[in-house]
Design an enzyme around this catalytic site. Structure first.
Site, mmCIF file in Angstrom:
data_model
loop_
_atom_site.group_PDB
_atom_site.id
_atom_site.type_symbol
_atom_site.label_atom_id
_atom_site.label_comp_id
_atom_site.label_asym_id
_atom_site.label_seq_id
_atom_site.Cartn_x
_atom_site.Cartn_y
_atom_site.Cartn_z
ATOM 1 N N TYR A 189 69.916 -99.090 35.522
ATOM 2 C CA TYR A 189 70.034 -100.555 35.599
ATOM 3 C C TYR A 189 70.369 -101.119 34.217
ATOM 4 O O TYR A 189 71.285 -101.924 34.060
ATOM 5 C CB TYR A 189 68.716 -101.145 36.109
ATOM 6 N N ASP B 38 64.745 -112.319 41.795
ATOM 7 C CA ASP B 38 63.599 -111.954 42.625
ATOM 8 C C ASP B 38 62.492 -113.001 42.533
ATOM 9 O O ASP B 38 61.898 -113.407 43.544
ATOM 10 C CB ASP B 38 63.056 -110.587 42.207
ATOM 11 N N GLY C 296 62.987 -101.944 46.726
ATOM 12 C CA GLY C 296 64.036 -102.924 46.471
ATOM 13 C C GLY C 296 63.755 -104.251 47.161
ATOM 14 O O GLY C 296 64.661 -105.062 47.334
ATOM 15 N N LEU C 297 62.507 -104.486 47.567
ATOM 16 C CA LEU C 297 62.163 -105.755 48.222
ATOM 17 C C LEU C 297 61.285 -106.621 47.308
ATOM 18 O O LEU C 297 60.627 -107.558 47.760
ATOM 19 C CB LEU C 297 61.445 -105.491 49.554
ATOM 20 N N ASP D 217 73.109 -111.480 39.136
ATOM 21 C CA ASP D 217 72.202 -112.497 38.560
ATOM 22 C C ASP D 217 72.165 -112.450 37.033
ATOM 23 O O ASP D 217 72.219 -113.482 36.377
ATOM 24 C CB ASP D 217 70.784 -112.445 39.180
HETATM 25 C C1 GLA Z 1 66.700 -106.007 40.773
HETATM 26 C C2 GLA Z 1 66.511 -107.036 39.674
HETATM 27 C C3 GLA Z 1 67.256 -108.322 39.995
HETATM 28 C C4 GLA Z 1 68.716 -108.042 40.360
HETATM 29 C C5 GLA Z 1 68.818 -106.914 41.382
HETATM 30 C C6 GLA Z 1 70.251 -106.488 41.617
HETATM 31 O O1 GLA Z 1 66.100 -106.464 41.961
HETATM 32 O O2 GLA Z 1 65.142 -107.326 39.503
HETATM 33 O O3 GLA Z 1 67.153 -109.219 38.912
HETATM 34 O O4 GLA Z 1 69.475 -107.772 39.208
HETATM 35 O O5 GLA Z 1 68.076 -105.770 40.988
HETATM 36 O O6 GLA Z 1 70.954 -107.535 42.185
#
Ligand code: GLA
Length: 374
Positions: free
Chosen positions: A221, A172, A123-124, A34
């Protein structure tokens, strides 16, 4: 509903003026694409943050987090620094207030109570769900102020970045706002065009939490994002979205992004053609790429993917940023419980860690909770 009664009670004797909900999300394929202006395929899930609110006339935003048994106050004019507010969960509140203020929201106070069924640190997108629900409440509370949903998503993405320091992309918040029942969303993260993709009825989306919270997620990240941007600059491209496979063959990080974008497009084609074997293979290839090229997996996530496949999943992969959190698996609906139970037992036996599994339903994006305004 017990939940809404608790929200009302937290707001005192006067009942809530409004009640809004915003879902978390699970991403089927397309991770770390993204922020490279690429493609993602998330669905909004039936785990959500619910906010009850009423106006205050003293220019304060007071939020009661029922699940934490804690409250926080920030100024409605956005003056509180989202990176520094205490307690830390209230940074998201300050982030939303400031991002909306920057978009012209008048400094109207509100009192809000919130509760969430999106598991934190999984991760949700529990934080996106909170931001979006609060942003809707804050928007409704300011008479005459309105933002379209794309701008609301951008505001919440800004809030997340400012509050957490994580340079996240827009996936997200878009998923939480634009979710559609029984559908995944194909999002072009450059144009922010969204196409809905009907999920096959006989397939269930199984989410399994590895039981490991995402520890180093923040710094790693940011490091991954910087590496991607550097690779794009090196290639003379606006973003890795514009690179071809041949141009990134020797750079594992960029190779992941370019190949992952293609997998999203191919996965949508596979879903629309009903080709479940192809879809499963794409999910597995995505996991391998996140593990080997992007290096954001963990031994626990790898093990869960293997166990789910051995027990008969169509495909499985880590979902979200990685470094812990959840895997997503596509499974035949009539076998979902059996398969999940076996994979969970084997994971527990192998690691001593207690995982949690649930079948996620794709739901509509954030909005008012029906028939609850009194
Ligand atoms: C997190 C970030 C998103 C995306 C994902 C990985 O959820 O908030 O913007 O980059 O990681 O796809």
């Amino acid at each position: 509903m017990v939940q809404t009664r608790a929200l009302r009670a937290a707001l005192g004797e006067r009942s809530a003026t409004g009640l809004v909900r915003a879902p978390g999300r699970v991403n089927l394929v397309g991770d770390h694409t993204d922020y490279n202006e690429g493609f993602v395929l998330p669905l909004a899930v039936d785990r959500e943050c619910v906010v009850g609110w009423r106006p205050r006339d003293d220019g304060r935003v007071v939020v009661h987090a029922l699940d934490l048994d804690d409250s926080a106050t920030v100024a409605a004019d956005g003056r509180d620094d989202p990176g520094a507010v205490e307690p830390p969960w209230a940074r998201l509140v300050a982030g939303v207030v400031r991002a909306l203020r920057e978009r012209g929201r008048p400094p109207v106070g509100l009192e809000a109570a919130l509760t969430s069924s999106v598991p934190p640190g999984s991760g949700l997108s529990s934080s996106a769900a909170l931001e979006v629900a609060l942003a809707l409440a804050a928007t409704d509370a300011a008479a005459g102020f309105a933002l379209d949903r794309l701008e609301l998503a951008r505001a919440c993405r800004d809030a997340e970045q400012q509050a957490t320091g994580v340079p996240c992309g827009p996936m997200d918040q878009l998923a939480s706002l634009f979710g559609r029942r029984d559908h995944a969303l194909l999002i072009d993260c450059r144009s922010l065009a969204i196409d809905t993709v009907a999920l096959p009825e006989k397939i269930a989306v199984l989410v399994v939490h590895s039981g490991i919270a995402r520890a180093i997620a923040h710094s790693a990240y940011a490091e991954r994002r910087t590496a991607c941007e550097a690779a794009a600059v090196q290639l003379g491209k606006p973003a890795l979205r514009d690179a071809g496979a041949g141009e990134v063959a020797d750079d594992p990080r960029a190779r992941h992004v370019v190949s992952e974008n293609q997998r999203v497009i191919d996965a949508v084609a596979a879903i629309r053609a009903g080709d479940l074997d192809a879809l499963g293979a794409l999910l597995l290839a995505s996991h391998a790429s996140l593990r080997d090229d992007f290096e954001v997996s963990t031994p626990e996530l790898d093990l869960l993917v293997d166990l789910l496949m051995e027990e008969g999943a169509i495909g499985a992969r880590l979902t979200g940023a990685g470094f812990g959190g959840c895997v997503v698996a596509l499974v035949r609906r009539n076998r979902a419980d059996h398969l999940a139970g076996r994979a969970v037992r084997r994971y527990r036996a192998a690691t001593g860690i207690e995982p949690t599994a649930f079948v996620a339903r794709a739901v509509d994006g954030a909005g008012a909770v029906a028939a609850e305004v009194t």
